[in-house]
Write an enzyme that holds these catalytic residues in place. Structure first.
Site, PDB file in Angstrom:
ATOM      1  CG  MET A 330      -2.031   1.031   1.004  1.00 25.11           C
ATOM      2  SD  MET A 330      -3.171   1.117   2.679  1.00 25.11           S
ATOM      3  CE  MET A 330      -4.218   0.017   2.356  1.00 25.11           C
ATOM      4  N   GLY A 331       2.026   1.229   0.799  1.00 26.28           N
ATOM      5  CA  GLY A 331       2.861   2.265   0.737  1.00 26.28           C
ATOM      6  C   GLY A 331       3.306   2.721  -0.400  1.00 26.28           C
ATOM      7  CD1 TRP A 333      -1.253   1.892  -6.119  1.00 26.87           C
ATOM      8  CD2 TRP A 333      -2.173   2.775  -4.281  1.00 26.87           C
ATOM      9  NE1 TRP A 333      -2.494   2.408  -6.428  1.00 26.87           N
ATOM     10  CE2 TRP A 333      -3.204   2.985  -5.196  1.00 26.87           C
ATOM     11  CE3 TRP A 333      -2.844   3.098  -3.197  1.00 26.87           C
ATOM     12  CZ2 TRP A 333      -4.122   3.754  -5.123  1.00 26.87           C
ATOM     13  CZ3 TRP A 333      -3.804   3.662  -2.794  1.00 26.87           C
ATOM     14  CH2 TRP A 333      -4.469   4.298  -3.859  1.00 26.87           C
ATOM     15  CG  HIS A 334      -0.525   5.734  -0.849  1.00 24.56           C
ATOM     16  ND1 HIS A 334      -1.559   6.493  -1.280  1.00 24.56           N
ATOM     17  CD2 HIS A 334      -0.996   4.997   0.086  1.00 24.56           C
ATOM     18  CE1 HIS A 334      -2.795   5.963  -0.468  1.00 24.56           C
ATOM     19  NE2 HIS A 334      -2.268   5.285   0.412  1.00 24.56           N
ATOM     20  N   GLY A 335       3.073   5.879  -3.680  1.00 28.35           N
ATOM     21  CA  GLY A 335       4.211   6.593  -4.479  1.00 28.35           C
ATOM     22  C   GLY A 335       5.701   6.256  -3.891  1.00 28.35           C
TER      23      GLY A 335
END
Lengths: 402, 79
Positions: A330-331, A333-335
């Site tokens: 998830m981290g 994926w955010h950037g």
């Protein structure tokens, strides 16, 4: 003319509702006009992606063609075979365009992200879902047109909520009865009003009026205090958290409201997240379609495989390994910045701590009080942990320290 | 059917460590926080081993597996 981001200004709704009017009248009289739906989709896509230099629009077209090729090649393969590594390869292929877009800022090379357009993440979640459910044999019939219609459903195209294919098909192939449709219109209007309040009034107050001032104040402590920390940073943390929630929840309400007008029950994204009693509860209430996607397509599958093949014996270790994997993904994926990764690790550690506490509580149920005061304390603590994580997420520490 | 339900209740008790898990056959196990994702997977794996059924994770729709009665129904259909 520039690209028009959906729902970005109150004017947008006037044009949008005019465009929706024939759809609403049709549904009122129990009809879906397929051709007009297509026309409305094209209009929205043109205003959103082809308004500027068309780069985004061209990217979108390439992206759709690419995903169609990936999905239907895999479906053809899956009819006869079911090899795990081929499946993995196709999941990777479905994600490749997104990976390019995410890596782009690191490479300082603007040409690599052929597929860069607003909302690519959300379309990728949907594509990966289709690959995974194809492997499980859960999607029996799929026509290229249905796949593209699912991806390009315009109320949710730029930022979700992330719907599921089978759920979406059920709605789109069905015309609601008059009673059901009245109910949908009613809930749509409510959500639209609530969304306007959230995004354009409360979100605007926190994000546009308050946040820039507090940011300047926070950054004015650079070189003044140990680690440049100040009470202004604490204020920034709360103001940013409020802005993040009201802006995004407002947007999500719009997307659900517009879907409702079109007779589609797009799932809700938020359920009073600041009332969560622990961090697990929080992830069941915050950006729900994303966390449920991660839960169903990453966490549960990983758990399932690990338990079935008995890779690790200890249940707690398996669960914790799952949390770290999930929140790291998830981290990323955010950037690709340090603060998104730290945000992911922070939440993984919070989940692990929370699980440990719940196990302890289960063993000592008799000696640990549980009443409305402990509940209020739990909500307060969760709220602050969450706001702290959003402060990391906001990137303010990057500006403050580097 | 009752036999299936008894087995399901005992699986629930084993997995969650709660003595009163599944006492009420219509209690919503997800809403009441009895089953989290990890416990759900454990229950699924145990059901597979006990009844020799396969539940693809994609087919696992929470609303159809939320109570002891519903789980029993699903198991019966998949058996």
């Amino acid at each position: 003319m520039n690209n028009i981001t959906p729902y970005s200004s109150p004017h947008y709704f006037i044009y949008l509702l005019l465009l929706l009017l024939p759809i609403i009248i049709g549904l009122w009289f129990g009809k879906r006009f397929r051709i007009y739906d297509l026309f409305a989709t094209v209009v929205i896509l043109i205003t959103a992606f082809f308004g500027g230099n068309m780069k985004q629009g061209i990217s979108l077209i390439f992206y759709i063609l690419f995903e169609v090729a990936v999905i239907f090649t895999y479906r053809a393969y899956r009819k006869k075979y079911n090899n795990f590594w081929v499946f993995t390869l196709f999941v990777v292929l479905a994600i490749v365009p997104l990976v390019f877009v995410k890596l782009d800022p690191l490479l300082n090379n603007a040409t690599i992200s052929l597929f860069g357009f607003m909302g690519i993440s959300y379309l990728t979640f949907k594509s990966v879902e289709i690959v995974m459910e194809t492997r499980d044999g859960a999607i029996k019939e799929l026509k290229p047109f249905e796949f593209v219609r699912f991806l390009l459903f315009f109320p949710t195209i730029t930022s979700g909520p992330i719907d599921r294919f089978k759920r979406f098909q059920k709605d789109v192939n069905n015309v609601p009865s008059r009673e059901e449709y009245v109910e949908l219109l009613h809930s749509g209007v409510n959500k639209l009003m609530k969304g306007l309040l959230y995004k354009f009034i409360i979100g605007y107050f926190f994000g546009t009026l308050l946040l820039p001032k507090i940011q300047i104040l926070t950054l004015s402590y650079r070189g003044q205090t140990p680690l440049n920390l100040s009470w202004a940073l604490v204020a920034y943390m709360y103001v940013y958290s409020m802005y993040l929630f009201f802006d995004f929840a407002g947007y999500s309400l719009f997307a659900v409201a517009i879907s409702n007008f079109m007779g589609i029950k797009t799932p809700m994204n938020f359920n009073a997240p600041f009332k969560s009693k622990n961090i697990k509860d929080f992830w069941n209430r915050w950006h729900m379609t994303l966390s449920f996607w991660f839960r169903d397509f990453i966490y549960m599958r990983l758990m399932f495989t690990m338990i079935k093949h008995k890779w690790i014996k200890n249940k707690v270790t398996i669960a914790n390994f799952g949390y770290i994997t999930l929140f790291l993904i998830m981290g990323f994926w955010h950037g690709e910045t340090w603060y998104y990764i730290v945000y992911g690790i922070f939440h993984a550690l919070a989940m692990i701590t929370n699980d440990a506490w719940l196990r302890y509580k289960k063993r000592h149920r008799k000696s640990i009080p549980s009443n409305k005061f402990t509940h209020a304390f739990a909500v307060f603590l969760t709220f602050n942990v969450v706001c702290f994580s959003f402060m990391i997420f906001s990137g303010i520490l990057d500006k403050l320290w580097f | 059917m009752d036999d299936i339900k008894t087995q399901i209740v005992s699986i629930l008790k084993d997995v969650t460590g709660l003595d009163d898990a599944g006492q009420d056959m219509d209690q919503d196990l997800f809403k009441d926080g009895i089953l989290d994702s990890m416990a759900t997977v454990e229950v699924l794996v145990t059901l597979q081993d006990t009844f020799g059924i396969t539940v693809p994770v994609s087919e696992f729709d929470r609303s159809q597996w939320s109570t002891v009665n519903k789980i029993a129904q699903q198991v019966k259909e998949l058996e």
